[in-house]
Enzyme design. Structure first.
Site, mmCIF file in Angstrom:
data_model
loop_
_atom_site.group_PDB
_atom_site.id
_atom_site.type_symbol
_atom_site.label_atom_id
_atom_site.label_comp_id
_atom_site.label_asym_id
_atom_site.label_seq_id
_atom_site.Cartn_x
_atom_site.Cartn_y
_atom_site.Cartn_z
ATOM 1 N N ASP A 61 72.348 -10.596 56.513
ATOM 2 C CA ASP A 61 72.982 -10.548 57.837
ATOM 3 C C ASP A 61 71.859 -10.754 58.857
ATOM 4 O O ASP A 61 70.747 -10.273 58.649
ATOM 5 C CB ASP A 61 73.660 -9.186 58.055
ATOM 6 C CG ASP A 61 74.682 -9.195 59.188
ATOM 7 O OD1 ASP A 61 75.830 -8.800 58.932
ATOM 8 O OD2 ASP A 61 74.333 -9.601 60.317
ATOM 9 N N LEU A 70 80.054 0.506 66.261
ATOM 10 C CA LEU A 70 80.142 1.848 65.676
ATOM 11 C C LEU A 70 81.574 2.369 65.545
ATOM 12 O O LEU A 70 81.818 3.320 64.808
ATOM 13 C CB LEU A 70 79.302 2.826 66.507
ATOM 14 C CG LEU A 70 77.815 2.464 66.603
ATOM 15 C CD1 LEU A 70 77.086 3.472 67.488
ATOM 16 C CD2 LEU A 70 77.157 2.406 65.234
ATOM 17 N N ARG A 72 83.869 0.963 63.992
ATOM 18 C CA ARG A 72 84.420 0.629 62.668
ATOM 19 C C ARG A 72 83.356 0.517 61.577
ATOM 20 O O ARG A 72 83.688 0.591 60.396
ATOM 21 C CB ARG A 72 85.209 -0.691 62.742
ATOM 22 C CG ARG A 72 84.333 -1.902 63.057
ATOM 23 C CD ARG A 72 85.161 -3.084 63.501
ATOM 24 N NE ARG A 72 84.316 -4.240 63.827
ATOM 25 C CZ ARG A 72 83.562 -4.347 64.920
ATOM 26 N NH1 ARG A 72 83.518 -3.360 65.801
ATOM 27 N NH2 ARG A 72 82.825 -5.420 65.150
ATOM 28 N N ASN A 130 83.103 -16.012 59.965
ATOM 29 C CA ASN A 130 83.233 -17.386 60.443
ATOM 30 C C ASN A 130 83.549 -18.346 59.295
ATOM 31 O O ASN A 130 83.164 -18.120 58.152
ATOM 32 C CB ASN A 130 81.961 -17.814 61.179
ATOM 33 C CG ASN A 130 80.780 -17.943 60.245
ATOM 34 O OD1 ASN A 130 80.560 -18.997 59.647
ATOM 35 N ND2 ASN A 130 80.025 -16.866 60.076
ATOM 36 N N CYS A 192 86.155 -10.851 66.794
ATOM 37 C CA CYS A 192 86.592 -9.486 67.089
ATOM 38 C C CYS A 192 86.438 -9.154 68.565
ATOM 39 O O CYS A 192 87.223 -8.392 69.132
ATOM 40 C CB CYS A 192 85.764 -8.473 66.294
ATOM 41 S SG CYS A 192 86.243 -8.383 64.594
#
Ligand SMILES: [Zn+2]
Length: 263
Positions: A61, A70, A72, A130, A192
């Site tokens: 990542d 934070l 989720r 993506n 999101c």
């Protein structure tokens, strides 16, 4: 193959399950899993796979922990805002389960590194947000014959499937059979920030990815992993459906005459 005393204690609730047992637990310990993206999906998936004792987990990542994660991504803490996610995630796992070796890669999966990364793992979790990465992983998993556990989330909705095509069976499609788009850039990514996501929806789907990963590695359940099937969850209404996905004989990736390199 044998489990030591600490492992017998730690995994006692797995060991009494007939579907897992000592052999299944040893299989988890001896497995290497690649998790692409340690965000809304990857964080819970990592949490459960590490707790379950998957021996080697590679995480990749390029993002840092931010305050808006934070709500989720519950493996991260407020005092870790600004830290690379892969570092914070590796620290989380080291405190959760010292039996797990985490390789943390800060960066992105791309056409140059995708094959070398996938081939050293028994299983890939697509936890990205993506379509470009999703198509890249689908093609690489097909080339390496490594199963791909893929999920996507938006708002209150989630979808989950396992892609493990063999190029022959009508019951084993690849991701391109389901989504035959030639140019991922034309698809809208799961943004999101714009569309929103209810925290537990990410937790449910990421946790289900961990479940399907374990099911695929150990092979349990009467119907096996979600290969050729897709779970669609609408958590606003509480409804869910399991739909069949068939192989497309003309698929550009796994179809007759299709070439993996073409994708
Ligand atoms: Zn296909």
């Amino acid at each position: 193959m044998t489990l030591n005393d600490d492992e017998l204690d730690r995994y006692a609730r797995h060991l009494v399950l007939r579907e897992v047992g000592g052999a299944g637990q040893a299989k988890l310990r001896d497995s290497a899993v690649l998790i692409v993206g340690i965000g809304g999906l990857g964080a819970p998936a990592l949490q459960y796979l590490a707790a379950a004792g998957v021996g080697k987990i590679t995480i990749i990542d390029d993002d840092i922990v931010s305050a808006s994660n934070l709500q989720r991504q519950t493996i991260y803490r407020t005092d870790q805002i600004g830290q690379p996610k892969v570092e914070a995630a590796r620290n989380f796992v080291s405190m959760l389960n010292p039996h797990v070796a985490v390789t943390a890669l800060k960066g992105r999966i791309d056409a140059q590194n995708v094959d070398s990364l996938t081939k050293n793992h028994e299983l890939i979790l697509d936890c990205c947000d993506n379509f470009a990465t999703r198509f890249l992983l689908a093609a690489a998993s097909f080339r390496a014959k490594v199963p791909l556990v893929s999920a996507a989330i938006r708002g209150f909705d989630g979808q989950l499937s396992v892609w493990h095509p063999d190029g022959h069976s009508a019951d084993r499609p690849c991701y391109h059979c389901f989504n035959p788009v030639r140019d991922p850039e034309t698809l809208g990514d799961d943004d999101c920030a714009a569309t929103g996501i209810l925290g537990p929806v990410a937790g449910v789907l990421g946790t289900l990815q961990a479940l399907e990963a374990m099911r695929t590695l150990i092979s349990f359940g009467p119907d096996g992993a979600l290969i050729g099937r897709m779970l669609l969850m609408d958590m606003l209404s509480g409804r869910q459906r399991l739909v069949k996905v068939s192989r497309d004989p003309h698929c550009t990736l796994c179809g007759d005459g299709g070439t993996a390199a073409d994708a």
